[in-house]
Design a protein around this motif. Sequence first.
Motif, PDB file in Angstrom:
ATOM      1  N   GLN A 157       0.853  -1.170   0.000  1.00  0.00           N
ATOM      2  CA  GLN A 157       0.000   0.000   0.000  1.00  0.00           C
ATOM      3  C   GLN A 157       0.894   1.226   0.000  1.00  0.00           C
ATOM      4  O   GLN A 157       1.945   1.240   0.618  1.00  0.00           O
ATOM      5  CB  GLN A 157      -0.863  -0.007   1.257  1.00  0.00           C
ATOM      6  CG  GLN A 157      -1.716   1.227   1.453  1.00  0.00           C
ATOM      7  CD  GLN A 157      -2.550   1.108   2.714  1.00  0.00           C
ATOM      8  OE1 GLN A 157      -3.394   0.239   2.799  1.00  0.00           O
ATOM      9  NE2 GLN A 157      -2.291   1.966   3.678  1.00  0.00           N
ATOM     10  N   ARG A 207      -4.486   9.630   0.471  1.00  0.00           N
ATOM     11  CA  ARG A 207      -5.162   8.485  -0.138  1.00  0.00           C
ATOM     12  C   ARG A 207      -4.299   7.251   0.040  1.00  0.00           C
ATOM     13  O   ARG A 207      -3.084   7.303  -0.159  1.00  0.00           O
ATOM     14  CB  ARG A 207      -5.407   8.755  -1.617  1.00  0.00           C
ATOM     15  CG  ARG A 207      -6.388   9.880  -1.850  1.00  0.00           C
ATOM     16  CD  ARG A 207      -6.529  10.196  -3.322  1.00  0.00           C
ATOM     17  NE  ARG A 207      -7.516  11.227  -3.555  1.00  0.00           N
ATOM     18  CZ  ARG A 207      -7.259  12.526  -3.533  1.00  0.00           C
ATOM     19  NH1 ARG A 207      -6.043  12.953  -3.283  1.00  0.00           N
ATOM     20  NH2 ARG A 207      -8.210  13.404  -3.761  1.00  0.00           N
ATOM     21  N   ALA A 208      -4.931   6.148   0.388  1.00  0.00           N
ATOM     22  CA  ALA A 208      -4.246   4.864   0.499  1.00  0.00           C
ATOM     23  C   ALA A 208      -4.549   4.067  -0.769  1.00  0.00           C
ATOM     24  O   ALA A 208      -5.707   3.844  -1.106  1.00  0.00           O
ATOM     25  CB  ALA A 208      -4.727   4.100   1.728  1.00  0.00           C
ATOM     26  N   ILE A 209      -3.495   3.676  -1.465  1.00  0.00           N
ATOM     27  CA  ILE A 209      -3.657   2.947  -2.723  1.00  0.00           C
ATOM     28  C   ILE A 209      -3.030   1.577  -2.562  1.00  0.00           C
ATOM     29  O   ILE A 209      -1.837   1.454  -2.248  1.00  0.00           O
ATOM     30  CB  ILE A 209      -2.983   3.708  -3.885  1.00  0.00           C
ATOM     31  CG1 ILE A 209      -3.591   5.107  -3.992  1.00  0.00           C
ATOM     32  CG2 ILE A 209      -3.131   2.935  -5.189  1.00  0.00           C
ATOM     33  CD1 ILE A 209      -2.785   6.055  -4.824  1.00  0.00           C
ATOM     34  N   LYS A 210      -3.838   0.547  -2.752  1.00  0.00           N
ATOM     35  CA  LYS A 210      -3.315  -0.820  -2.656  1.00  0.00           C
ATOM     36  C   LYS A 210      -2.563  -1.172  -3.933  1.00  0.00           C
ATOM     37  O   LYS A 210      -2.984  -0.811  -5.026  1.00  0.00           O
ATOM     38  CB  LYS A 210      -4.440  -1.806  -2.406  1.00  0.00           C
ATOM     39  CG  LYS A 210      -5.044  -1.617  -1.032  1.00  0.00           C
ATOM     40  CD  LYS A 210      -5.780  -2.818  -0.567  1.00  0.00           C
ATOM     41  CE  LYS A 210      -6.234  -2.549   0.850  1.00  0.00           C
ATOM     42  NZ  LYS A 210      -6.805  -3.684   1.477  1.00  0.00           N
ATOM     43  N   LEU A 211      -1.462  -1.878  -3.760  1.00  0.00           N
ATOM     44  CA  LEU A 211      -0.617  -2.280  -4.880  1.00  0.00           C
ATOM     45  C   LEU A 211      -0.640  -3.800  -5.014  1.00  0.00           C
ATOM     46  O   LEU A 211      -0.520  -4.512  -4.016  1.00  0.00           O
ATOM     47  CB  LEU A 211       0.824  -1.819  -4.643  1.00  0.00           C
ATOM     48  CG  LEU A 211       1.018  -0.325  -4.380  1.00  0.00           C
ATOM     49  CD1 LEU A 211       2.458  -0.043  -4.009  1.00  0.00           C
ATOM     50  CD2 LEU A 211       0.595   0.477  -5.591  1.00  0.00           C
ATOM     51  N   ARG A 224      -4.607   8.915 -13.199  1.00  0.00           N
ATOM     52  CA  ARG A 224      -5.255   8.714 -11.897  1.00  0.00           C
ATOM     53  C   ARG A 224      -6.690   8.238 -12.077  1.00  0.00           C
ATOM     54  O   ARG A 224      -7.187   7.411 -11.317  1.00  0.00           O
ATOM     55  CB  ARG A 224      -5.226  10.037 -11.128  1.00  0.00           C
ATOM     56  CG  ARG A 224      -5.974  10.017  -9.818  1.00  0.00           C
ATOM     57  CD  ARG A 224      -5.756  11.315  -9.063  1.00  0.00           C
ATOM     58  NE  ARG A 224      -6.928  11.907  -8.499  1.00  0.00           N
ATOM     59  CZ  ARG A 224      -7.678  11.382  -7.553  1.00  0.00           C
ATOM     60  NH1 ARG A 224      -7.406  10.206  -7.063  1.00  0.00           N
ATOM     61  NH2 ARG A 224      -8.718  12.024  -7.090  1.00  0.00           N
ATOM     62  N   HIS A 225      -7.372   8.743 -13.114  1.00  0.00           N
ATOM     63  CA  HIS A 225      -8.780   8.397 -13.290  1.00  0.00           C
ATOM     64  C   HIS A 225      -9.039   7.264 -14.273  1.00  0.00           C
ATOM     65  O   HIS A 225     -10.111   6.664 -14.251  1.00  0.00           O
ATOM     66  CB  HIS A 225      -9.566   9.642 -13.696  1.00  0.00           C
ATOM     67  CG  HIS A 225      -9.717  10.598 -12.575  1.00  0.00           C
ATOM     68  ND1 HIS A 225      -8.847  11.644 -12.390  1.00  0.00           N
ATOM     69  CD2 HIS A 225     -10.599  10.657 -11.552  1.00  0.00           C
ATOM     70  CE1 HIS A 225      -9.213  12.305 -11.298  1.00  0.00           C
ATOM     71  NE2 HIS A 225     -10.255  11.730 -10.778  1.00  0.00           N
ATOM     72  N   THR A 263     -11.975   5.246  -3.381  1.00  0.00           N
ATOM     73  CA  THR A 263     -10.588   5.017  -3.796  1.00  0.00           C
ATOM     74  C   THR A 263      -9.984   6.284  -4.396  1.00  0.00           C
ATOM     75  O   THR A 263      -8.830   6.621  -4.129  1.00  0.00           O
ATOM     76  CB  THR A 263     -10.515   3.858  -4.810  1.00  0.00           C
ATOM     77  OG1 THR A 263     -11.081   2.699  -4.215  1.00  0.00           O
ATOM     78  CG2 THR A 263      -9.090   3.584  -5.220  1.00  0.00           C
ATOM     79  N   LEU A 264     -10.769   7.003  -5.192  1.00  0.00           N
ATOM     80  CA  LEU A 264     -10.280   8.236  -5.803  1.00  0.00           C
ATOM     81  C   LEU A 264     -10.276   9.397  -4.815  1.00  0.00           C
ATOM     82  O   LEU A 264      -9.657  10.425  -5.061  1.00  0.00           O
ATOM     83  CB  LEU A 264     -11.125   8.599  -7.026  1.00  0.00           C
ATOM     84  CG  LEU A 264     -10.971   7.679  -8.236  1.00  0.00           C
ATOM     85  CD1 LEU A 264     -11.976   8.048  -9.316  1.00  0.00           C
ATOM     86  CD2 LEU A 264      -9.557   7.719  -8.781  1.00  0.00           C
TER      87      LEU A 264
END
Length: 140
Positions: A14, A25-29, A93-94, A113-114
Amino acid sequence: MQWFSLQPRDVGGQVLVYGKGGKTRAIKLPASLWQELQLLRGDAAIRKPVFTSRKKKGHLKEMQVNRIVKAAAKRVPGLEEAVAENVSPHWLRHAPASHATDRGALVHLVKETLGHANIATTGRYLHARPTDSSSLYLDS
């Protein structure tokens, strides 16, 4: 972004990204990307930037990131020149939002998520396909 912004999660990782409007924002990888980043990191200290400028040895500036993204888009085989010209970090991003909804993600999850405050904002980035219609999802 510095290395301490990346944390292991489950089988992947993340990243915490500080962005527009002062939002975090937390973004899972996925695991494959997480592994690539770990190889890239090597023994870099946690306070070092993840992506560095070759010339200045510090963080990449916004303008540099824009140039890198546009140059990469122009090298994508089959991508029309007019489309490549419009590719930007914001576009990147989108773009996954439309792909996620195509694969069944709920719009509310994409919104969160966004980091959008309003679902109408998310809706502006979800593009209907010419061959798709909501009626196709109803029983006949």
